[in-house]
Scaffold this motif. Structure first.
Motif, PDB file in Angstrom:
ATOM      1  N   GLU A 221      12.664  -6.464  -1.425  1.00 24.89           N
ATOM      2  CA  GLU A 221      11.905  -5.315  -1.906  1.00 24.89           C
ATOM      3  C   GLU A 221      10.956  -4.819  -0.809  1.00 24.89           C
ATOM      4  O   GLU A 221      10.336  -5.616  -0.102  1.00 24.89           O
ATOM      5  N   ASN A 222      10.865  -3.516  -0.654  1.00 33.20           N
ATOM      6  CA  ASN A 222       9.997  -2.854   0.328  1.00 33.20           C
ATOM      7  C   ASN A 222      10.495  -2.987   1.770  1.00 33.20           C
ATOM      8  O   ASN A 222       9.779  -2.609   2.701  1.00 33.20           O
ATOM      9  N   GLN A 223      11.676  -3.548   1.962  1.00 32.65           N
ATOM     10  CA  GLN A 223      12.212  -3.676   3.319  1.00 32.65           C
ATOM     11  C   GLN A 223      13.213  -2.554   3.618  1.00 32.65           C
ATOM     12  O   GLN A 223      14.080  -2.245   2.801  1.00 32.65           O
ATOM     13  N   TYR A 224      13.064  -1.974   4.806  1.00 36.44           N
ATOM     14  CA  TYR A 224      13.929  -0.884   5.274  1.00 36.44           C
ATOM     15  C   TYR A 224      14.146  -1.065   6.774  1.00 36.44           C
ATOM     16  O   TYR A 224      13.672  -2.038   7.360  1.00 36.44           O
ATOM     17  N   THR A 225      14.844  -0.152   7.382  1.00 40.34           N
ATOM     18  CA  THR A 225      14.966  -0.185   8.847  1.00 40.34           C
ATOM     19  C   THR A 225      14.134   0.896   9.509  1.00 40.34           C
ATOM     20  O   THR A 225      13.839   0.809  10.699  1.00 40.34           O
ATOM     21  N   ALA A 226      13.745   1.938   8.757  1.00 41.93           N
ATOM     22  CA  ALA A 226      12.926   3.004   9.347  1.00 41.93           C
ATOM     23  C   ALA A 226      12.387   3.911   8.256  1.00 41.93           C
ATOM     24  O   ALA A 226      12.849   3.895   7.104  1.00 41.93           O
ATOM     25  N   LEU A 227      11.418   4.696   8.658  1.00 46.75           N
ATOM     26  CA  LEU A 227      10.884   5.767   7.829  1.00 46.75           C
ATOM     27  C   LEU A 227      10.966   7.039   8.673  1.00 46.75           C
ATOM     28  O   LEU A 227      10.498   7.058   9.812  1.00 46.75           O
ATOM     29  N   GLU A 228      11.589   8.076   8.133  1.00 44.07           N
ATOM     30  CA  GLU A 228      11.721   9.335   8.875  1.00 44.07           C
ATOM     31  C   GLU A 228      10.855  10.393   8.216  1.00 44.07           C
ATOM     32  O   GLU A 228      10.844  10.511   6.975  1.00 44.07           O
ATOM     33  N   ILE A 229      10.145  11.153   9.053  1.00 42.00           N
ATOM     34  CA  ILE A 229       9.079  12.031   8.559  1.00 42.00           C
ATOM     35  C   ILE A 229       9.280  13.454   9.055  1.00 42.00           C
ATOM     36  O   ILE A 229       9.626  13.677  10.221  1.00 42.00           O
TER      37      ILE A 229
END
Length: 406
Positions: A221-229
């Motif tokens: 949970e709450n784990q990803y590889t990136a956040l794109e903005i």
């Protein structure tokens, strides 16, 4: 006053016709060189804008990822704080991993990119659909949005494929590493459409549901590889990057679109300046016409020089007259070349006169974009070359001995 003499010398008919011919050859060479410089720089600007627009469809304004490793954690509180940063319009969570996609006997290694429902607000991929529609489905019924090259490699019609594709992806352990002894876990997903942007993306990426990829990767949970903005307006990238770096800390890497593709943009700029340097060398060769024209003019105007010196004109005054003559020749040539370049670039923009060969490009004509800075650069370049070329004849004229005989 110097330019008054220079203008009179430029307009006056010379006793030797060859001087007039050489002067206009000089003006023509500079006009052609100036036009070539402006047109080539404008063409590079057009291609640069085209490439940036294509990459902007896929790469976001800002990307946040892990400094080390591939997995990064974003808590709800962090996501809420990111959304409140001035300049942040939207964000989308990403889970990306290498995968093997199989359709019967056809298979292809791809970058499987799981995206959430906000992805369409952050990127322009949904507007680049080649066929079908942009639909990534759900975690239990994922939809695959294929790059056009992947669609071709797998021999599917992404908008009407009836049989699901098999997706193999290595599952991560709890320590976020791979266990080479574990067999890749299969997943099943049907296609919903295909996008066509640029070969780097079309032959590499498959977009699908975020939770489907996270489950395949074994992320917590709450784990990803990136956040794109996506930012609110152009020009605030650096401010937003600085604010996000301060907010998130040293374990997060914040990159602008330029930094995500730094090598590409640097090469494009390098190519532009290399071409500029080559054309400038050609302009320097053309400037020898200025030397020849002014040397012959100095010989013809010897009596004028002697009279001016007898009337009290110092060497610097004489030198400035012939320097002004060189600048005038270059100025007339630059003006003609600039007008010619503007006319040709305008015609290319309006009527697409020169096509791109091959038929495999996004557009079928040479893109052109005129930038005032390029015109200023060309003017300064030619002015510098003209002054250097005119210096030797001007110095020779200034050093002439006073003699009123004959």
């Amino acid at each position: 006053m110097y330019f008054t003499f220079a203008w009179r010398y430029f307009r006056a008919r010379k006793s030797t016709q060859a001087i007039n011919v050489i002067a206009w050859v000089c003006v023509t060479a500079i006009a052609v060189g100036a036009a070539a410089l402006i047109i080539i720089l404008s063409a590079f600007n057009g291609f640069e804008d085209l490439v940036k627009s294509l990459y902007a469809s896929f790469y976001t304004d800002i990307k946040v990822s892990a400094v080390s490793g591939k997995v990064v954690e974003f808590t709800p509180n962090q996501l809420s704080a990111i959304q409140k940063v001035p300049g942040v319009a939207h964000y989308t969570r990403i889970a990306e991993e290498k995968a093997l996609v199989q359709n019967g006997d056809y298979q292809q290694f791809v970058s499987m990119k799981g995206v959430d429902e906000a992805y369409q607000d952050v990127t322009g991929v949904a507007g680049k659909m080649f066929n079908g529609k942009f639909n990534t489905g759900t975690a239990d019924a994922p939809g695959l949005v294929l790059g056009a090259g992947i669609e071709n490699s797998l021999a599917v019609n992404a908008d009407r494929n009836m049989n699901p594709l098999t997706v193999y992806m290595v599952r991560r352990t709890k320590s976020n590493t791979y266990n080479p002894m574990d067999l890749p876990l299969p997943g099943y997903a049907n296609t919903s459409g295909a996008f066509l942007i640029q070969q780097d993306f079309d032959n590499k990426y498959v977009l699908t549901n975020l939770d489907f990829v996270r489950r395949m990767m074994g992320l917590s949970e709450n784990q990803y590889t990136a956040l794109e903005i996506k930012i609110t307006e152009p020009g605030v990238e650096d401010k937003v990057k600085k604010a996000l770096s301060t907010l998130l800390g040293d374990n997060y890497k914040v990159q602008t679109r330029f930094e995500q593709n730094q090598s590409l943009f640097s090469i494009m700029q390098l190519e532009k300046w290399v071409i500029y340097g080559i054309l400038t060398l050609i302009m320097i060769i053309a400037a020898f016409n200025i030397v020849g024209a002014l040397m012959m003019l100095v010989l013809e105007k010897q009596k004028d020089i002697h009279v001016l010196k007898a009337l009290g004109a110092h060497d610097g005054y004489i030198r400035k007259i012939f320097l002004s003559e060189g600048i005038l020749l270059a100025g007339v040539g630059t003006l003609i070349g600039s007008v010619l370049a503007i006319a040709l670039c305008w015609a290319q923009i309006q009527f697409k006169l020169i096509p791109l060969e091959g038929g495999s490009f996004i557009i079928d004509y040479y893109p052109v974009k005129m930038i005032p800075g390029d015109f200023l650069l060309v003017v300064l370049t030619i002015f510098t070359i003209a002054v250097l070329a005119a210096w030797i004849p001007a110095r020779k004229a200034a050093k002439m001995e006073v003699s009123l005989k004959g």
